[in-house]
Design an enzyme around this catalytic site. Structure first.
Site, PDB file in Angstrom:
ATOM      1  N   ASP A   1      -1.393  -4.665  -3.956  1.00  0.00           N
ATOM      2  CA  ASP A   1      -1.893  -4.549  -2.582  1.00  0.00           C
ATOM      3  C   ASP A   1      -0.706  -4.595  -1.622  1.00  0.00           C
ATOM      4  OD1 ASP A   1      -3.559  -4.445  -0.409  1.00  0.00           O
ATOM      5  OD2 ASP A   1      -4.677  -6.263  -0.882  1.00  0.00           O
ATOM      6  N   ASP A   2      -0.527  -3.522  -0.866  1.00  0.00           N
ATOM      7  CA  ASP A   2       0.557  -3.438   0.131  1.00  0.00           C
ATOM      8  C   ASP A   2       1.948  -3.382  -0.502  1.00  0.00           C
ATOM      9  OD1 ASP A   2      -1.583  -3.775   1.842  1.00  0.00           O
ATOM     10  OD2 ASP A   2      -0.628  -5.323   3.068  1.00  0.00           O
TER      11      ASP A   2
ATOM     12  N   CYS B   1      -5.994  -0.297   3.537  1.00  0.00           N
ATOM     13  CA  CYS B   1      -6.614  -0.602   2.244  1.00  0.00           C
ATOM     14  C   CYS B   1      -7.842   0.232   1.897  1.00  0.00           C
ATOM     15  CB  CYS B   1      -6.971  -2.083   2.200  1.00  0.00           C
ATOM     16  SG  CYS B   1      -5.565  -3.186   2.468  1.00  0.00           S
TER      17      CYS B   1
ATOM     18  N   HIS C   1     -11.996  -1.814  -1.982  1.00  0.00           N
ATOM     19  CA  HIS C   1     -11.938  -2.772  -0.877  1.00  0.00           C
ATOM     20  C   HIS C   1     -13.300  -3.442  -0.785  1.00  0.00           C
ATOM     21  CE1 HIS C   1      -9.993  -4.411   2.695  1.00  0.00           C
ATOM     22  NE2 HIS C   1     -11.201  -4.425   3.226  1.00  0.00           N
TER      23      HIS C   1
ATOM     24  N   ASP D   1      -2.005   0.604  -3.222  1.00  0.00           N
ATOM     25  CA  ASP D   1      -2.829   1.366  -2.268  1.00  0.00           C
ATOM     26  C   ASP D   1      -1.988   2.007  -1.168  1.00  0.00           C
ATOM     27  OD1 ASP D   1      -2.244  -1.133  -1.184  1.00  0.00           O
ATOM     28  OD2 ASP D   1      -4.315  -1.595  -0.611  1.00  0.00           O
ATOM     29  N   HIS D   2      -0.865   1.413  -0.823  1.00  0.00           N
ATOM     30  CA  HIS D   2       0.057   1.951   0.192  1.00  0.00           C
ATOM     31  C   HIS D   2       1.255   1.023   0.276  1.00  0.00           C
ATOM     32  CE1 HIS D   2      -1.733  -1.242   2.547  1.00  0.00           C
ATOM     33  NE2 HIS D   2      -2.920  -0.695   2.337  1.00  0.00           N
TER      34      HIS D   2
END
Length: 563
Positions: free
Chosen positions: A36-37, A75, A129, A325-326
């Protein structure tokens, strides 16, 4: 980053590659890992600061895509896009407040597709999410054979759990803790790893193939992590971002004011002016220290799962995917968090381990011993299979389904709202067969980000659908990043290609950090004149690719080569 060319008998290579690359139906298990992130702050992506031995070890036996991009740097939209292989303009999810099956179309997801082909599908942690965006069920029962698991300790993530200098508990951004003092003596990613290990053991002797998705919460804020991981990154050895200032020619609409970071107790004490006020340099160093420590903590959980695969003798028949996710800004362009179209927020790790395809015949296929970075500081791995050309997260669905042996969905038509099963991505399986010989200037990624106004607002980072007035569409090629901020109607989901609010163009050979915007307002007129003859049915993707060609015709890189 090294690539070692091996001269081997052709027959042995073909035998090694055949099951996954040449379409032989040999169904493999799937372990789908998502951070995540997480930006590309990993050793296997050339980051000299990051200590990520377990992911680096995975990469050394995998196909590594060095330039993979998310479709929206936040997200829920990114996860929904990747897991359905549909772009945000098809899912129509730009915030956290709608469920795609109701809001846009009944699109098939990756785990749903595997479930329909006889797989036992399981979800642990943050995969979809949670909340409205996945129907409060993580898309169960469509996507999963059993209800999704969420760690009980996650409920404390946004509460006052961080001991401050005053000895009191705060809801801080920087939150390195003594785990034994946390509720239950644990943390969310520790709990998720334990559950994932349990599920792997339960499936080890099963007859049906399994699909296990594990979503780690870190390095997402707050940086509530075991305090010992800070020791890997002494503060005196940390450095600021190479471009910590807001670029002079950055359009105001492109800037994200990182409001979620500002809300944390320790950041509020800094009294930073909105929207451009800089974070004090000493605090910037601490943010970067905590982010990297969170990456190493998450890496340890990946290592525990991979070593479990080995122990259960599953590594020879399990495809492993690792991605995020990014990304996340760590002070670049004077920004923090995600919420933009820059490389630091859209570029993600993408790693495929495919037994018999990514591991050469002369090496063990599995063999993922756990590496404890806290006690084993010395390690070295070499990436033998890397791709530099641009790919996207919408490519994961068709690629994974191919290499796992369950068949690849058909390509979506230009308008696919009524198509339940298709892909807007590309099958990258050829990458597992051929070494990359040259740059592919035709390969591009498309990302987008919504804004409520042309200037930074308190809701600029994550506007509700009803408040979106401008959509920033971004094309990333080998040489350029080109972004247009266009008028957007949230009621009809229509973008006005003639309503250009701002533009960005970065020449990456000269400007890899995307600091020098060479787009000028007069380019608006050039674009309008060149595009006037195109019929209205031409897709926005095609328009922007043509616009990029027009704008960059004759431009030179620092090597003097025309593009």
């Amino acid at each position: 980053m090294f690539i070692r060319l091996l001269v081997v008998p052709l027959l042995l290579v073909l035998q090694s590659l055949a099951p996954a690359v040449f379409g032989i139906e040999e169904r493999k298990n799937v372990l789908f890992l998502m951070a995540d992130d997480l930006r590309t702050s990993l050793g296997c992506y050339g980051d000299p600061v990051a200590k990520s031995p377990n992911i680096d070890q995975l990469a050394s036996k995998s196909q590594v895509f060095l330039n993979a991009y998310a479709q929206q740097a936040v997200c829920a939209p990114s996860r929904t896009s990747m897991l359905t292989s549909r772009r945000p303009d098809t899912t129509r999810l730009y915030d956290f407040k709608s469920y795609w099956r109701v809001h846009s179309g009944n699109y098939t997801t990756i785990p749903q597709y595997f479930k329909s082909r006889g797989y036992f599908t399981m979800s642990v942690g943050k995969v979809f999410h949670p909340g409205i965006a996945s129907n409060y069920t993580d898309d169960y029962p469509y996507s999963w054979s059993i209800p999704a698991y969420h760690p009980a300790s996650f409920r404390y993530e946004k509460e006052k759990m961080c001991k401050g200098e005053d000895g009191k508990l705060h809801a801080n951004l920087l939150c390195a803790v003594n785990v034994t003092e946390q509720p239950g003596g644990t943390l969310p990613d520790l709990e998720s790893t334990e559950e994932a290990v349990r599920l792997l053991k339960s499936q080890a002797s099963g007859n049906d193939p399994f699909f296990l998705a594990v979503g780690f919460h870190k390095p997402h804020i707050p940086f509530r992590i075991p305090q010992e991981y800070l020791s890997l990154y002494p503060l005196e050895e940390m450095t600021l971002a190479p471009d910590p200032d807001v670029p002079r020619r950055l359009p105001p609409v492109a800037y994200n004011p990182w409001t979620d970071v500002r809300k944390r107790d320790d950041v509020q004490k800094l009294n930073i002016s909105f929207p451009y006020g800089p974070v004090p340099k000493d605090f910037q160093l601490r943010i970067r220290q905590h982010y990297y420590a969170a990456v190493s903590f998450m890496d340890a959980q990946v290592g525990r799962l991979l070593s479990t695969l080995d122990e259960l003798r599953l590594a020879d028949n399990t495809v492993v995917v690792f991605t995020s996710d990014h990304g996340w800004s760590l002070g670049e362009h004077g920004e923090w968090a995600k919420y933009s179209n820059f490389d630091v927020t859209t570029r993600v790790p993408l790693i495929f381990y495919v037994p018999g395809a990514t591991t050469m015949f002369d090496k063990p296929r599995g063999s993922f011993p756990f590496i404890d970075v806290l006690t084993q500081p010395e390690y070295s791995f070499m990436n033998e299979k890397v791709r530099k050309n641009v790919v996207e997260l919408v490519d994961v669905f068709p690629t994974l389904s191919h290499v796992a042996g369950v068949g690849t969905p058909q390509t979506c038509p230009d308008i696919s709202f009524k198509e339940e099963l298709c892909t807007e991505g590309h099958n990258l399986a050829n990458a597992f067969q051929y070494r990359e010989s040259r740059e592919n200037e035709e390969a591009v990624s498309f990302s987008q980000y919504p804004r409520p106004a042309d200037t930074p607002q308190v809701n600029s980072d994550l506007p509700d659908l009803k408040d979106i007035k401008v959509m920033g569409y971004s094309v990333r090629s080998w040489d350029y990043r080109f972004t247009l901020w266009l008028g957007f109607n949230p009621e009809t989901f229509e973008v006005n290609v003639y309503d250009i609010h701002a533009g960005e163009l970065y020449m990456l050979a000269d400007d890899p950090s995307e600091d020098n915007n060479v787009y000028i307002d007069s380019n608006h007129r050039v674009i309008m004149r060149k595009m006037a003859s195109l019929p209205p049915t031409v897709s926005l993707k095609t328009r922007m690719k043509l616009q990029l060609l027009y704008l960059t015709a004759g431009m030179k890189t620092n090597t003097g080569k025309k593009r």
